[in-house]
Write a protein that holds these residues in place. Structure first.
Motif, PDB file in Angstrom:
ATOM      1  N   GLN A  27     -14.150 -10.185   7.289  1.00  0.00           N
ATOM      2  CA  GLN A  27     -13.327  -9.514   8.305  1.00  0.00           C
ATOM      3  C   GLN A  27     -11.844  -9.809   8.060  1.00  0.00           C
ATOM      4  N   VAL A  28     -11.529 -11.047   7.688  1.00  0.00           N
ATOM      5  CA  VAL A  28     -10.136 -11.405   7.384  1.00  0.00           C
ATOM      6  C   VAL A  28      -9.652 -10.606   6.178  1.00  0.00           C
ATOM      7  N   GLU A  29     -10.476 -10.487   5.151  1.00  0.00           N
ATOM      8  CA  GLU A  29     -10.103  -9.710   3.961  1.00  0.00           C
ATOM      9  C   GLU A  29      -9.858  -8.242   4.321  1.00  0.00           C
ATOM     10  N   GLU A  30     -10.717  -7.685   5.168  1.00  0.00           N
ATOM     11  CA  GLU A  30     -10.537  -6.295   5.595  1.00  0.00           C
ATOM     12  C   GLU A  30      -9.234  -6.128   6.368  1.00  0.00           C
ATOM     13  N   LEU A  31      -8.942  -7.074   7.251  1.00  0.00           N
ATOM     14  CA  LEU A  31      -7.704  -7.004   8.033  1.00  0.00           C
ATOM     15  C   LEU A  31      -6.472  -7.139   7.130  1.00  0.00           C
ATOM     16  N   VAL A  32      -6.552  -8.015   6.150  1.00  0.00           N
ATOM     17  CA  VAL A  32      -5.440  -8.175   5.198  1.00  0.00           C
ATOM     18  C   VAL A  32      -5.260  -6.878   4.406  1.00  0.00           C
ATOM     19  N   ALA A  33      -6.371  -6.270   3.979  1.00  0.00           N
ATOM     20  CA  ALA A  33      -6.284  -5.010   3.231  1.00  0.00           C
ATOM     21  C   ALA A  33      -5.671  -3.901   4.093  1.00  0.00           C
ATOM     22  N   LYS A  34      -6.086  -3.836   5.368  1.00  0.00           N
ATOM     23  CA  LYS A  34      -5.515  -2.833   6.277  1.00  0.00           C
ATOM     24  C   LYS A  34      -4.023  -3.069   6.487  1.00  0.00           C
ATOM     25  N   LEU A  35      -3.645  -4.331   6.609  1.00  0.00           N
ATOM     26  CA  LEU A  35      -2.231  -4.669   6.788  1.00  0.00           C
ATOM     27  C   LEU A  35      -1.415  -4.255   5.560  1.00  0.00           C
ATOM     28  N   GLU A  36      -1.942  -4.540   4.370  1.00  0.00           N
ATOM     29  CA  GLU A  36      -1.250  -4.141   3.138  1.00  0.00           C
ATOM     30  C   GLU A  36      -1.139  -2.619   3.049  1.00  0.00           C
ATOM     31  N   GLU A  37      -2.224  -1.929   3.422  1.00  0.00           N
ATOM     32  CA  GLU A  37      -2.203  -0.460   3.399  1.00  0.00           C
ATOM     33  C   GLU A  37      -1.165   0.069   4.387  1.00  0.00           C
ATOM     34  N   SER A  38      -1.093  -0.516   5.569  1.00  0.00           N
ATOM     35  CA  SER A  38      -0.095  -0.105   6.568  1.00  0.00           C
ATOM     36  C   SER A  38       1.321  -0.376   6.063  1.00  0.00           C
ATOM     37  N   ASP A  39       1.527  -1.515   5.440  1.00  0.00           N
ATOM     38  CA  ASP A  39       2.842  -1.841   4.877  1.00  0.00           C
ATOM     39  C   ASP A  39       3.230  -0.832   3.795  1.00  0.00           C
ATOM     40  N   ASN A  40       2.279  -0.515   2.910  1.00  0.00           N
ATOM     41  CA  ASN A  40       2.547   0.460   1.846  1.00  0.00           C
ATOM     42  C   ASN A  40       2.865   1.835   2.430  1.00  0.00           C
ATOM     43  N   ARG A  41       2.089   2.228   3.445  1.00  0.00           N
ATOM     44  CA  ARG A  41       2.324   3.519   4.086  1.00  0.00           C
ATOM     45  C   ARG A  41       3.701   3.539   4.747  1.00  0.00           C
ATOM     46  N   TYR A  42       4.080   2.437   5.379  1.00  0.00           N
ATOM     47  CA  TYR A  42       5.399   2.330   6.011  1.00  0.00           C
ATOM     48  C   TYR A  42       6.506   2.425   4.959  1.00  0.00           C
ATOM     49  N   LEU A  43       6.342   1.718   3.836  1.00  0.00           N
ATOM     50  CA  LEU A  43       7.360   1.761   2.780  1.00  0.00           C
ATOM     51  C   LEU A  43       7.481   3.155   2.172  1.00  0.00           C
ATOM     52  N   ARG A  44       6.347   3.833   1.975  1.00  0.00           N
ATOM     53  CA  ARG A  44       6.385   5.211   1.443  1.00  0.00           C
ATOM     54  C   ARG A  44       7.075   6.140   2.433  1.00  0.00           C
ATOM     55  N   LEU A  45       6.767   5.980   3.706  1.00  0.00           N
ATOM     56  CA  LEU A  45       7.400   6.805   4.739  1.00  0.00           C
ATOM     57  C   LEU A  45       8.904   6.551   4.783  1.00  0.00           C
ATOM     58  N   GLN A  46       9.293   5.307   4.670  1.00  0.00           N
ATOM     59  CA  GLN A  46      10.716   4.975   4.662  1.00  0.00           C
ATOM     60  C   GLN A  46      11.394   5.562   3.421  1.00  0.00           C
ATOM     61  N   ALA A  47      10.747   5.494   2.256  1.00  0.00           N
ATOM     62  CA  ALA A  47      11.304   6.075   1.034  1.00  0.00           C
ATOM     63  C   ALA A  47      11.407   7.593   1.160  1.00  0.00           C
ATOM     64  N   ASP A  48      10.395   8.237   1.741  1.00  0.00           N
ATOM     65  CA  ASP A  48      10.445   9.675   1.959  1.00  0.00           C
ATOM     66  C   ASP A  48      11.601  10.052   2.879  1.00  0.00           C
ATOM     67  N   PHE A  49      11.812   9.271   3.920  1.00  0.00           N
ATOM     68  CA  PHE A  49      12.911   9.546   4.843  1.00  0.00           C
ATOM     69  C   PHE A  49      14.256   9.361   4.155  1.00  0.00           C
ATOM     70  N   ASP A  50      14.390   8.310   3.342  1.00  0.00           N
ATOM     71  CA  ASP A  50      15.641   8.097   2.590  1.00  0.00           C
ATOM     72  C   ASP A  50      15.894   9.256   1.631  1.00  0.00           C
ATOM     73  N   ASN A  51      14.850   9.722   0.958  1.00  0.00           N
ATOM     74  CA  ASN A  51      14.994  10.872   0.054  1.00  0.00           C
ATOM     75  C   ASN A  51      15.394  12.120   0.827  1.00  0.00           C
ATOM     76  N   PHE A  52      14.782  12.329   1.984  1.00  0.00           N
ATOM     77  CA  PHE A  52      15.132  13.480   2.819  1.00  0.00           C
ATOM     78  C   PHE A  52      16.590  13.403   3.257  1.00  0.00           C
ATOM     79  N   ARG A  53      17.016  12.236   3.682  1.00  0.00           N
ATOM     80  CA  ARG A  53      18.406  12.061   4.121  1.00  0.00           C
ATOM     81  C   ARG A  53      19.379  12.312   2.957  1.00  0.00           C
ATOM     82  N   ARG A  54      19.067  11.800   1.763  1.00  0.00           N
ATOM     83  CA  ARG A  54      19.917  12.002   0.591  1.00  0.00           C
ATOM     84  C   ARG A  54      19.962  13.483   0.199  1.00  0.00           C
TER      85      ARG A  54
END
Length: 173
Positions: A27-54
């Motif tokens: 369960q801890v491994e699954e939660l860590v994996a979900k957290l990493e996936e959420s972090d990656n999704r957040y970073l991609r979303l932030q990069a997409d927004f920066d690209n849109f702004r540029r």
């Protein structure tokens, strides 16, 4: 004397405790994996927004830079007509004063478009450049290097670094 016997008691884990510990670790491994996936999704979303702004900023800058292009493109035929009219030979004094007035209007139009960043393209005597010139004739001329512009039929213009209309030219073969 009696010998003391000391027994060490080691905890004995049953299968239930081991299974529960494995389930918690999983369960801890699954939660860590979900957290990493959420972090990656957040970073991609932030990069997409920066690209849109540029991209939006670049589009706005290009719009500001070339805002006068449509009106200048519409004015170019009028400038051509002024140039043709100014080449007319007149003998009458009234016609000469009219021609002087037309020349003043022509110069003020040229100054106005120059302030917006419009420049005429130099053609005669230059090497033919397909990005700046449109060859409508080719002739063989002795003593002239091939690919040189010999005559300009219609003046070309650039707005800042963009060609609005290429020069129509005669080129040597």
């Amino acid at each position: 004397m009696q010998e003391e016997v000391v027994e060490t008691v080691e905890p004995v884990f049953g299968e239930e405790e081991v299974a529960e510990e494995n389930a918690q670790a999983k369960q801890v491994e699954e939660l860590v994996a979900k957290l990493e996936e959420s972090d990656n999704r957040y970073l991609r979303l932030q990069a997409d927004f920066d690209n849109f702004r540029r991209r939006t900023k670049m589009d706005l800058e290009a719009t500001q830079k070339y805002r006068a292009q449509n009106i200048i493109t519409d004015l170019l035929p009028a400038l051509d007509n002024f140039e043709r009219a100014l080449q007319a030979q007149v003998d009458h004094d009234q016609a000469k004063s009219l021609l002087q007035g037309m020349e003043m209007i022509y110069r003020s139009l040229l100054e106005a478009i120059k302030r917006e960043g419009v420049e005429p393209i130099e053609a005669v005597g230059q090497e033919f450049d397909p990005y700046l010139h449109q060859a409508v004739m080719q002739v063989e001329v002795e003593g002239s290097a091939p690919g040189m512009v010999l005559e300009e039929f219609q003046k070309g213009y650039k707005l800042k670094d963009r060609v609005i209309r290429p020069s129509m030219v005669k080129v040597s073969q």
